[in-house]
Motif scaffolding. Structure first.
Motif: not given
Length: 164
Positions: A66-67, A81
Motif C-alpha cells: 500500500v503506497n 491509497d
C-alpha cells in the motif's frame, strides 16, 4: 422515503448501469463514519482475491503493498491509497481505492470501489506452453527425449559441446 430507495432513482447516478439493490448493498457494506477497513478484508470484498484468508496470506507473504510499503493484514486502508497486489503467474494488479466496503458485493458494484491501473496481461502467445506427459506414462524414452528436443528447437549436437 423508503419507496424511493427501492425504485432506484434516489442515490444512483443516471446511466450508472447498476441495479439499485446492488448500490444499496454497497452503501450498506460501507463502514460507519470514521471506521476503517482492514486491507485483507478490502481486497477480498472488491474481489481481488477469492477468500479473506488468501488476502491475509498474501499480506503476510509480502505480496500486498500500500503506497509502496509492505503491509500486514490488519493495515487500515483509506480512500486514495494505491494498492499493489502480486498474483499467481507474476501478474501485478495496481488499484486506487475509491470507496471503502467491508462486505463482499457483486462484481459490477465491487469494480466501482477502485480504479484499475494494472498493465494489461501478456498475450497468450507470449507464454510458452509446457510439455505435459500423461499421468502414469513413466519416464520418457530416448526417442521421446529426442522428439522433445526437436520441438524445443535444440539440435542433436547442441546438448553437449564437441570434444577434441
Amino acid at each position: 422515503m423508503a419507496s424511493e430507495g427501492r425504485d432506484g432513482d434516489a442515490g444512483t447516478a443516471p446511466g450508472a448501469g447498476t441495479h439499485p439493490d446492488a448500490v444499496a448493498a454497497a452503501v450498506a457494506a460501507r463502514p460507519a463514519g470514521g471506521e476503517s477497513v482492514r486491507i485483507d478484508s478490502w481486497i477480498w470484498s472488491v474481489r481481488l482475491v477469492k477468500t479473506r484468508s488468501m488476502g491475509a496470506t498474501a499480506c503476510r507473504g509480502g505480496h500486498v503493498r500500500v503506497n509502496g510499503e509492505r503491509v500486514k493484514p490488519a493495515y487500515a486502508v483509506r480512500v486514495g491509497d494505491e494498492v499493489r497486489l502480486r498474483q499467481a503467474g507474476g501478474r501485478e494488479r495496481i488499484v486506487l481505492v475509491k470507496r471503502l466496503i467491508r462486505k463482499r458485493v457483486g462484481a459490477p458494484v465491487a469494480a466501482e470501489c477502485y480504479v484499475d491501473n494494472s498493465p494489461p496481461p501478456p498475450p497468450r502467445e507470449a507464454v510458452a506452453p509446457i510439455a505435459v506427459r500423461d499421468r502414469g506414462a513413466g519416464r520418457p524414452t530416448k526417442r521421446d527425449r529426442r522428439e522433445l528436443d526437436r520441438l524445443r528447437g535444440l539440435a542433436a549436437g547442441d546438448a553437449e559441446p564437441d570434444r577434441p
